[in-house]
Design a protein around this motif. Structure first.
Motif, PDB file in Angstrom:
ATOM      1  N   GLY A  45       1.448  13.442 -14.753  1.00  0.00           N
ATOM      2  CA  GLY A  45       0.998  13.343 -16.320  1.00  0.00           C
ATOM      3  C   GLY A  45       0.247  12.216 -16.732  1.00  0.00           C
ATOM      4  N   PRO A  46      -0.689  12.745 -16.973  1.00  0.00           N
ATOM      5  CA  PRO A  46      -1.801  11.182 -17.530  1.00  0.00           C
ATOM      6  C   PRO A  46      -1.266  10.635 -18.456  1.00  0.00           C
ATOM      7  CG  PRO A  46      -2.487  13.239 -17.804  1.00  0.00           C
ATOM      8  CD  PRO A  46      -2.039  14.042 -17.541  1.00  0.00           C
ATOM      9  N   ASP A  47       0.052  11.447 -19.077  1.00  0.00           N
ATOM     10  CA  ASP A  47       0.851  10.777 -20.396  1.00  0.00           C
ATOM     11  C   ASP A  47       2.167   9.630 -20.142  1.00  0.00           C
ATOM     12  OD1 ASP A  47      -1.142  11.440 -22.346  1.00  0.00           O
ATOM     13  OD2 ASP A  47       0.433  13.195 -22.048  1.00  0.00           O
ATOM     14  N   ALA A  48       1.730  10.112 -18.456  1.00  0.00           N
ATOM     15  CA  ALA A  48       3.257   9.002 -18.107  1.00  0.00           C
ATOM     16  C   ALA A  48       3.123   7.295 -18.021  1.00  0.00           C
ATOM     17  CB  ALA A  48       3.811   8.817 -16.145  1.00  0.00           C
ATOM     18  N   GLY A  49       4.212   6.674 -18.578  1.00  0.00           N
ATOM     19  CA  GLY A  49       4.687   6.088 -18.924  1.00  0.00           C
ATOM     20  C   GLY A  49       4.469   4.833 -17.907  1.00  0.00           C
ATOM     21  N   VAL A  50       5.232   3.813 -17.941  1.00  0.00           N
ATOM     22  CA  VAL A  50       5.674   2.492 -16.671  1.00  0.00           C
ATOM     23  C   VAL A  50       6.674   3.100 -16.709  1.00  0.00           C
ATOM     24  CG1 VAL A  50       6.209   0.445 -16.393  1.00  0.00           C
ATOM     25  CG2 VAL A  50       3.967   0.838 -17.381  1.00  0.00           C
ATOM     26  N   ASP A  51       8.318   3.319 -16.921  1.00  0.00           N
ATOM     27  CA  ASP A  51       9.696   3.664 -17.064  1.00  0.00           C
ATOM     28  C   ASP A  51       9.260   5.084 -16.163  1.00  0.00           C
ATOM     29  OD1 ASP A  51      10.388   1.327 -18.809  1.00  0.00           O
ATOM     30  OD2 ASP A  51      10.092   1.738 -20.311  1.00  0.00           O
TER      31      ASP A  51
ATOM     32  N   TYR B  29       0.750  -1.126   0.197  1.00  0.00           N
ATOM     33  CA  TYR B  29       0.223  -0.016   0.254  1.00  0.00           C
ATOM     34  C   TYR B  29       0.819   1.087  -0.341  1.00  0.00           C
ATOM     35  CZ  TYR B  29      -4.247  -2.773   1.064  1.00  0.00           C
ATOM     36  OH  TYR B  29      -5.431  -3.171   0.169  1.00  0.00           O
ATOM     37  N   GLU B  30       2.354   0.939   0.755  1.00  0.00           N
ATOM     38  CA  GLU B  30       3.385   2.350   0.655  1.00  0.00           C
ATOM     39  C   GLU B  30       3.278   2.154  -0.766  1.00  0.00           C
ATOM     40  OE1 GLU B  30       5.899   1.802   3.261  1.00  0.00           O
ATOM     41  OE2 GLU B  30       5.053   1.916   4.842  1.00  0.00           O
ATOM     42  N   ARG B  31       3.467   1.298  -1.791  1.00  0.00           N
ATOM     43  CA  ARG B  31       4.327   1.776  -2.964  1.00  0.00           C
ATOM     44  C   ARG B  31       2.816   2.273  -3.603  1.00  0.00           C
ATOM     45  NH1 ARG B  31       9.393   2.367  -3.671  1.00  0.00           N
ATOM     46  NH2 ARG B  31      10.377   0.153  -3.117  1.00  0.00           N
ATOM     47  N   LEU B  32       1.465   1.862  -3.830  1.00  0.00           N
ATOM     48  CA  LEU B  32       0.864   2.339  -4.306  1.00  0.00           C
ATOM     49  C   LEU B  32       1.107   3.964  -3.894  1.00  0.00           C
ATOM     50  CD1 LEU B  32      -2.252  -0.602  -4.000  1.00  0.00           C
ATOM     51  CD2 LEU B  32      -0.989  -0.049  -5.887  1.00  0.00           C
ATOM     52  N   ALA B  33       0.563   3.892  -2.902  1.00  0.00           N
ATOM     53  CA  ALA B  33       0.590   5.369  -3.046  1.00  0.00           C
ATOM     54  C   ALA B  33       1.554   6.328  -3.173  1.00  0.00           C
ATOM     55  CB  ALA B  33       0.590   5.445  -1.218  1.00  0.00           C
ATOM     56  N   GLN B  34       2.763   5.952  -3.260  1.00  0.00           N
ATOM     57  CA  GLN B  34       4.256   6.094  -4.392  1.00  0.00           C
ATOM     58  C   GLN B  34       3.697   6.253  -5.862  1.00  0.00           C
ATOM     59  OE1 GLN B  34       7.281   3.980  -2.649  1.00  0.00           O
ATOM     60  NE2 GLN B  34       7.833   5.172  -1.076  1.00  0.00           N
ATOM     61  N   ILE B  35       2.851   5.395  -6.551  1.00  0.00           N
ATOM     62  CA  ILE B  35       2.646   4.851  -7.679  1.00  0.00           C
ATOM     63  C   ILE B  35       1.473   6.547  -8.074  1.00  0.00           C
ATOM     64  CG2 ILE B  35       1.273   4.090  -9.866  1.00  0.00           C
ATOM     65  CD1 ILE B  35       3.298   1.325  -8.803  1.00  0.00           C
ATOM     66  N   ARG B  36       0.470   6.494  -6.778  1.00  0.00           N
ATOM     67  CA  ARG B  36      -0.453   7.264  -7.275  1.00  0.00           C
ATOM     68  C   ARG B  36       0.282   8.322  -7.477  1.00  0.00           C
ATOM     69  NH1 ARG B  36      -3.521   4.662  -3.702  1.00  0.00           N
ATOM     70  NH2 ARG B  36      -5.574   3.075  -4.346  1.00  0.00           N
ATOM     71  N   ALA B  37       1.248   9.066  -6.414  1.00  0.00           N
ATOM     72  CA  ALA B  37       1.716  10.313  -6.267  1.00  0.00           C
ATOM     73  C   ALA B  37       2.277  10.581  -7.567  1.00  0.00           C
ATOM     74  CB  ALA B  37       3.049  10.777  -4.796  1.00  0.00           C
ATOM     75  N   ALA B  38       2.831   9.558  -7.740  1.00  0.00           N
ATOM     76  CA  ALA B  38       4.363   9.630  -9.668  1.00  0.00           C
ATOM     77  C   ALA B  38       3.377  10.129 -10.661  1.00  0.00           C
ATOM     78  CB  ALA B  38       4.981   8.569  -9.594  1.00  0.00           C
ATOM     79  N   MET B  39       2.452   9.382 -11.091  1.00  0.00           N
ATOM     80  CA  MET B  39       0.996  10.141 -11.393  1.00  0.00           C
ATOM     81  C   MET B  39       0.572  11.291 -11.612  1.00  0.00           C
ATOM     82  SD  MET B  39      -0.778   6.054 -11.448  1.00  0.00           S
ATOM     83  CE  MET B  39      -2.269   6.453 -12.620  1.00  0.00           C
ATOM     84  N   ALA B  40       0.045  11.259 -10.500  1.00  0.00           N
ATOM     85  CA  ALA B  40      -0.201  13.260 -10.167  1.00  0.00           C
ATOM     86  C   ALA B  40       0.733  13.952 -10.291  1.00  0.00           C
ATOM     87  CB  ALA B  40      -1.376  12.969  -8.422  1.00  0.00           C
ATOM     88  N   ALA B  41       1.834  13.694  -9.994  1.00  0.00           N
ATOM     89  CA  ALA B  41       3.264  14.326 -10.529  1.00  0.00           C
ATOM     90  C   ALA B  41       3.334  14.866 -11.834  1.00  0.00           C
ATOM     91  CB  ALA B  41       4.474  14.389 -10.114  1.00  0.00           C
TER      92      ALA B  41
END
Length: 260
Positions: free
Chosen positions: A223-229, A209-221
């Motif tokens: 933007g919507p076009d961010a890829g897996v890399d 769940y900590e990793r999921l929170a980090q990924i949500r924060a990265a997606m928000a920072a």
């Protein structure tokens, strides 16, 4: 102790011994733990995960007791590559969830109880690391029992989800299933034996769940076009390049979970 004089088979619990396979690496840690299970005076053993195809390793396992049955926790080669050869050496049937990894034996089923070598084993389907991952519960192994966890729970570090075969939703459900087994001893496929499965499971869940929170924060920072890399680089800022593909897989699994 001189390594040449060190015992090749070590005690893990009241009913389990193990031999460390000679395949250390970034993903396999010190190597694969091949387990030998047997009750007092049984005269035979159950071997779990014969490991990589190494003749000396297999002969040491075979010499530790008459092999009655061979079980596989999951499909990865560091657990299964030796299965066919070990079947040839011992004549014992190999059973796994996936029929492709069975040799002279039938596929294992969730909830099945096995009585062999004086030991009771209960088969648990525990997908997430891979879709075919199994754990083996030994309720009579010591005060709280033990669980052979394959790569579902490791002796150190955290488990990689082999996405797209391994799914985060499945893995979280697996953690719930294992937690109810209480403070059983953890007999992992890699790394050291651990006490208190339920405590380890809660730490694993918190980490996810900590990793999921980090990924949500990265997606928000990003933007919507961010890829897996892009997200992998943002979340895993200081990792060994050798394990970056595994980190990328974990990110892909978590993105699939969040978007699905």
């Amino acid at each position: 102790m001189n390594p040449e004089s060190a015992p090749s088979v070590l005690s893990a619990s009241e009913l389990a011994r193990f031999r460390l396979a000679p395949n250390p690496g970034p993903m396999s840690l010190d190597g694969t733990n091949s387990y030998l299970l047997g009750g007092p005076g049984a005269g035979s053993t159950v071997v779990v995960d014969p490991g990589p195809l190494d003749e000396q390793h297999l002969r040491e396992l075979a010499a530790a007791g008459t092999v009655e049955l061979i079980l596989i926790t999951h499909c990865h080669a560091d657990h299964t590559a030796a299965a066919a050869r070990f079947h040839e050496l011992t004549g014992a049937p190999v059973r796994a969830a996936d029929a492709r990894h069975c040799h002279g034996g039938t596929p294992l089923t969730d909830g099945e109880t096995i009585l062999a070598a004086g030991v009771e084993l209960r088969v648990l389907a525990t997908p997430g690391h891979t879709s075919d991952s199994l754990c083996f519960h030994l309720p009579g192994d010591g005060r709280h029992g033990s669980v052979l966890t394959g790569d579902t729970i490791l002796g150190r570090g955290t488990t990689v989800l082999d996405y797209p075969d391994g799914k985060l939703g499945d893995y979280l459900a697996t953690l719930d299933r294992l937690e109810v087994l209480g403070p059983a001893t953890v007999l992992p496929g890699h790394g050291a034996v651990l006490p208190a499965l339920d405590t380890v499971v809660r730490a694993y869940r918190d980490h996810r769940y900590e990793r999921l929170a980090q990924i949500r924060a990265a997606m928000a920072a990003l933007g919507p076009d961010a890829g897996v890399d892009d997200i992998t680089d943002a979340v895993y800022t200081d990792i060994d390049p050798a394990v970056r593909p595994a980190a990328r897989n974990s990110v892909a699994a978590q993105l699939d979970f969040l978007r699905g």
